[in-house]
Design a protein around this motif. Sequence first.
Motif: not given
Length: 54
Positions: A12-16, A40-43
Motif C-alpha cells: 500500500l503506497r501513500s498518495t501523499g 497514517y503516514d509518519p512522514v
Amino acid sequence: MARSELRPLVKLRSTGGTGFTYVTRKNRRNDPDRLRLRKYDPVLRRHVEFREER
C-alpha cells in the motif's frame, strides 16, 4: 506449508507523495479490486489514502 494464493501480499503506497508503504495481505475473494485505505503516514504526520500497488 505454502502460502495461499487466495491471500497474497500487497504493498500500500501513500498518495501523499512521500513514498511511504505498508505491506499487508488481502483476501482476493472479498476484495477483488485494488485496496484503498486511509492510514497514517509518519512522514506527513497525518492520515492519507493508501492505494494498492502491484
